[in-house]
Design a protein around this motif. Sequence first.
Motif, PDB file in Angstrom:
ATOM      1  N   CYS A  49       0.834  -1.202   0.000  1.00  0.00           N
ATOM      2  CA  CYS A  49       0.000   0.000   0.000  1.00  0.00           C
ATOM      3  C   CYS A  49       0.874   1.260   0.000  1.00  0.00           C
ATOM      4  CB  CYS A  49      -0.904   0.015   1.230  1.00  0.00           C
ATOM      5  SG  CYS A  49      -2.009  -1.389   1.388  1.00  0.00           S
ATOM      6  N   GLU A  50       0.259   2.352  -0.341  1.00  0.00           N
ATOM      7  CA  GLU A  50       0.904   3.659  -0.269  1.00  0.00           C
ATOM      8  C   GLU A  50       0.127   4.522   0.711  1.00  0.00           C
ATOM      9  OE1 GLU A  50       1.431   5.397  -4.104  1.00  0.00           O
ATOM     10  OE2 GLU A  50       2.197   3.548  -5.013  1.00  0.00           O
ATOM     11  N   GLY A  51       0.830   5.174   1.609  1.00  0.00           N
ATOM     12  CA  GLY A  51       0.169   6.024   2.595  1.00  0.00           C
ATOM     13  C   GLY A  51       0.225   5.434   3.989  1.00  0.00           C
ATOM     14  N   GLY A  52       0.241   6.314   4.970  1.00  0.00           N
ATOM     15  CA  GLY A  52       0.418   5.899   6.346  1.00  0.00           C
ATOM     16  C   GLY A  52      -0.765   5.172   6.940  1.00  0.00           C
ATOM     17  N   PHE A  53      -1.981   5.437   6.452  1.00  0.00           N
ATOM     18  CA  PHE A  53      -3.146   4.789   7.051  1.00  0.00           C
ATOM     19  C   PHE A  53      -3.243   3.325   6.626  1.00  0.00           C
ATOM     20  CE2 PHE A  53      -7.617   3.488   7.032  1.00  0.00           C
ATOM     21  CZ  PHE A  53      -7.893   3.633   8.378  1.00  0.00           C
ATOM     22  N   TYR A  54      -3.183   3.063   5.330  1.00  0.00           N
ATOM     23  CA  TYR A  54      -3.240   1.684   4.854  1.00  0.00           C
ATOM     24  C   TYR A  54      -1.999   0.901   5.272  1.00  0.00           C
ATOM     25  CZ  TYR A  54      -7.380   2.311   1.884  1.00  0.00           C
ATOM     26  OH  TYR A  54      -8.653   2.512   1.412  1.00  0.00           O
ATOM     27  N   GLY A  55      -0.863   1.580   5.360  1.00  0.00           N
ATOM     28  CA  GLY A  55       0.358   0.944   5.832  1.00  0.00           C
ATOM     29  C   GLY A  55       1.314   0.586   4.710  1.00  0.00           C
ATOM     30  N   GLU A  56       2.507   1.130   4.782  1.00  0.00           N
ATOM     31  CA  GLU A  56       3.474   0.921   3.707  1.00  0.00           C
ATOM     32  C   GLU A  56       4.138  -0.450   3.746  1.00  0.00           C
ATOM     33  OE1 GLU A  56       5.995   4.320   4.161  1.00  0.00           O
ATOM     34  OE2 GLU A  56       4.533   5.692   3.249  1.00  0.00           O
ATOM     35  N   ARG A  57       3.888  -1.208   4.818  1.00  0.00           N
ATOM     36  CA  ARG A  57       4.360  -2.602   4.896  1.00  0.00           C
ATOM     37  C   ARG A  57       3.156  -3.549   4.910  1.00  0.00           C
ATOM     38  NH1 ARG A  57       8.546  -4.693   3.440  1.00  0.00           N
ATOM     39  NH2 ARG A  57       8.684  -6.181   5.186  1.00  0.00           N
ATOM     40  N   THR A  58       2.089  -3.106   4.291  1.00  0.00           N
ATOM     41  CA  THR A  58       0.840  -3.859   4.270  1.00  0.00           C
ATOM     42  C   THR A  58       0.354  -4.019   2.838  1.00  0.00           C
ATOM     43  OG1 THR A  58       0.220  -2.993   6.445  1.00  0.00           O
ATOM     44  CG2 THR A  58      -1.550  -3.901   5.097  1.00  0.00           C
ATOM     45  N   LYS A  59      -0.204  -5.184   2.537  1.00  0.00           N
ATOM     46  CA  LYS A  59      -0.849  -5.427   1.250  1.00  0.00           C
ATOM     47  C   LYS A  59      -2.352  -5.570   1.482  1.00  0.00           C
ATOM     48  CE  LYS A  59       3.014  -7.843  -1.008  1.00  0.00           C
ATOM     49  NZ  LYS A  59       3.396  -9.056  -1.801  1.00  0.00           N
ATOM     50  N   ARG A  60      -3.135  -5.032   0.559  1.00  0.00           N
ATOM     51  CA  ARG A  60      -4.586  -5.120   0.644  1.00  0.00           C
ATOM     52  C   ARG A  60      -5.165  -5.331  -0.752  1.00  0.00           C
ATOM     53  NH1 ARG A  60      -6.875  -2.401   5.376  1.00  0.00           N
ATOM     54  NH2 ARG A  60      -5.175  -1.672   6.719  1.00  0.00           N
ATOM     55  N   PHE A  61      -6.198  -6.152  -0.847  1.00  0.00           N
ATOM     56  CA  PHE A  61      -6.947  -6.260  -2.104  1.00  0.00           C
ATOM     57  C   PHE A  61      -8.365  -6.732  -1.796  1.00  0.00           C
ATOM     58  CE2 PHE A  61      -4.609 -10.252  -1.536  1.00  0.00           C
ATOM     59  CZ  PHE A  61      -5.594 -11.224  -1.718  1.00  0.00           C
ATOM     60  N   GLY A  62      -9.280  -6.357  -2.666  1.00  0.00           N
ATOM     61  CA  GLY A  62     -10.691  -6.665  -2.468  1.00  0.00           C
ATOM     62  C   GLY A  62     -11.224  -7.635  -3.507  1.00  0.00           C
ATOM     63  N   ARG A  63     -12.533  -7.515  -3.800  1.00  0.00           N
ATOM     64  CA  ARG A  63     -13.235  -8.371  -4.767  1.00  0.00           C
ATOM     65  C   ARG A  63     -13.077  -9.856  -4.427  1.00  0.00           C
ATOM     66  NH1 ARG A  63     -12.035  -7.374 -10.760  1.00  0.00           N
ATOM     67  NH2 ARG A  63     -14.228  -7.962 -10.984  1.00  0.00           N
ATOM     68  N   LEU A  64     -13.150 -10.171  -3.155  1.00  0.00           N
ATOM     69  CA  LEU A  64     -12.827 -11.528  -2.726  1.00  0.00           C
ATOM     70  C   LEU A  64     -13.843 -12.559  -3.195  1.00  0.00           C
ATOM     71  CD1 LEU A  64     -11.421 -11.055   0.872  1.00  0.00           C
ATOM     72  CD2 LEU A  64     -10.275 -10.855  -1.340  1.00  0.00           C
ATOM     73  N   LEU A  65     -15.054 -12.134  -3.490  1.00  0.00           N
ATOM     74  CA  LEU A  65     -16.060 -13.087  -3.950  1.00  0.00           C
ATOM     75  C   LEU A  65     -15.737 -13.671  -5.319  1.00  0.00           C
ATOM     76  CD1 LEU A  65     -19.343 -11.325  -2.752  1.00  0.00           C
ATOM     77  CD2 LEU A  65     -18.386 -13.473  -1.884  1.00  0.00           C
ATOM     78  N   ILE A  66     -14.857 -13.004  -6.074  1.00  0.00           N
ATOM     79  CA  ILE A  66     -14.447 -13.587  -7.356  1.00  0.00           C
ATOM     80  C   ILE A  66     -13.059 -14.224  -7.256  1.00  0.00           C
ATOM     81  CG2 ILE A  66     -15.813 -11.920  -8.666  1.00  0.00           C
ATOM     82  CD1 ILE A  66     -13.095 -10.648  -9.528  1.00  0.00           C
ATOM     83  N   ARG A  67     -12.402 -14.082  -6.117  1.00  0.00           N
ATOM     84  CA  ARG A  67     -11.044 -14.615  -5.962  1.00  0.00           C
ATOM     85  C   ARG A  67     -11.038 -15.987  -5.295  1.00  0.00           C
ATOM     86  NH1 ARG A  67      -8.629 -10.413  -7.999  1.00  0.00           N
ATOM     87  NH2 ARG A  67      -9.114  -8.296  -7.311  1.00  0.00           N
ATOM     88  N   SER A  68     -12.141 -16.331  -4.659  1.00  0.00           N
ATOM     89  CA  SER A  68     -12.269 -17.662  -4.066  1.00  0.00           C
ATOM     90  C   SER A  68     -13.734 -18.072  -4.085  1.00  0.00           C
ATOM     91  CB  SER A  68     -11.754 -17.687  -2.629  1.00  0.00           C
ATOM     92  OG  SER A  68     -12.072 -18.938  -2.015  1.00  0.00           O
ATOM     93  N   PRO A  69     -14.053 -19.217  -4.640  1.00  0.00           N
ATOM     94  CA  PRO A  69     -15.446 -19.666  -4.632  1.00  0.00           C
ATOM     95  C   PRO A  69     -15.960 -19.971  -3.231  1.00  0.00           C
ATOM     96  CG  PRO A  69     -14.001 -21.423  -5.425  1.00  0.00           C
ATOM     97  CD  PRO A  69     -13.158 -20.186  -5.322  1.00  0.00           C
ATOM     98  N   LEU A  70     -15.054 -20.042  -2.265  1.00  0.00           N
ATOM     99  CA  LEU A  70     -15.445 -20.334  -0.889  1.00  0.00           C
ATOM    100  C   LEU A  70     -15.812 -19.082  -0.092  1.00  0.00           C
ATOM    101  CD1 LEU A  70     -12.621 -22.920  -0.080  1.00  0.00           C
ATOM    102  CD2 LEU A  70     -15.006 -23.412  -0.688  1.00  0.00           C
ATOM    103  N   MET A  71     -15.513 -17.901  -0.640  1.00  0.00           N
ATOM    104  CA  MET A  71     -15.755 -16.668   0.108  1.00  0.00           C
ATOM    105  C   MET A  71     -17.228 -16.444   0.394  1.00  0.00           C
ATOM    106  SD  MET A  71     -13.449 -14.829   1.453  1.00  0.00           S
ATOM    107  CE  MET A  71     -14.578 -13.485   1.811  1.00  0.00           C
TER     108      MET A  71
END
Length: 295
Positions: A49-71
Amino acid sequence: MAVMTACHSPAGCELLEQGYTILRGAASASLIGGVARDLEPRFAATPFCEGGFYGERTKRFGRLLIRSPLMGDLVMHQPILDLAELALGNWCERIQLNLAQAIELHPGALAQFPHRDQDMWQGSLGEVEYLVNVMWPLTGFTETNGATLIWPRSHGVAALVEQPAEPPIVAEAEPGDAIVFLGSTLHGAGANRSVVARRGIIVSYCLGWLKPYENQWLAYPPEVAKDFSADLAALAGYAQHRPNLGNFEGQCPSVLFGGYPAEPLAAVDALRPDQGALLADHIGRQRSAHSERAA
């Protein structure tokens, strides 16, 4: 805090009274393990991520309902939905999916800025609950690797107080546990002082008339959402919030599951029962008056 719906379970009472609860063993190891395997390639490919709130040592991603059929099984987890309905049901006709996001906190990540997710919306504070969050650990959450910090009893009217009355708890949990907390509860990720990344999923539910954090119609356009179960599709935005909110050409947006209509559509009322009764009375009085004039 403001009085909400009476709770009917220990977890519900704790959520309303403390602002959070932890459901131990809420999901099976096979379900959580399957989701973790499905998300592995995306974790590897996602930049920090970029920016202090999300965290520069943090990864984030969404749309999880299409990334795993188990979600879908996690999003539609009935005990969790019951808690969301308990906390939010007084202020909306139906709840909706606000977010489904994966988070990976890497070694060296700083503690997140303590915050309340309700601050996304500039509505009345201390009276209305807007959101329920659920953190599903994919790896163990410990004090060392950045487990979520939660300030007990910092929710509701207490959210209007600048300094919480007590220190945070460390929400240590294992895969399969569910960390549930209100949108008015002060919280934040801890610092990861370990040598391994900690992974989790945040699923949240909000009032059905709010603009959600994740734009569900873009995350899951009709050609994707048409393959969801009816209840999941409705939770992801393919249902109107009465009266008539979130419609497509005056109809439920699920009409798009058959493709964009070739012909114009007729707008159809989608009213709450109380509104329907008032409308029927209004129309009835007018028709009676018209009949008397005609006679």
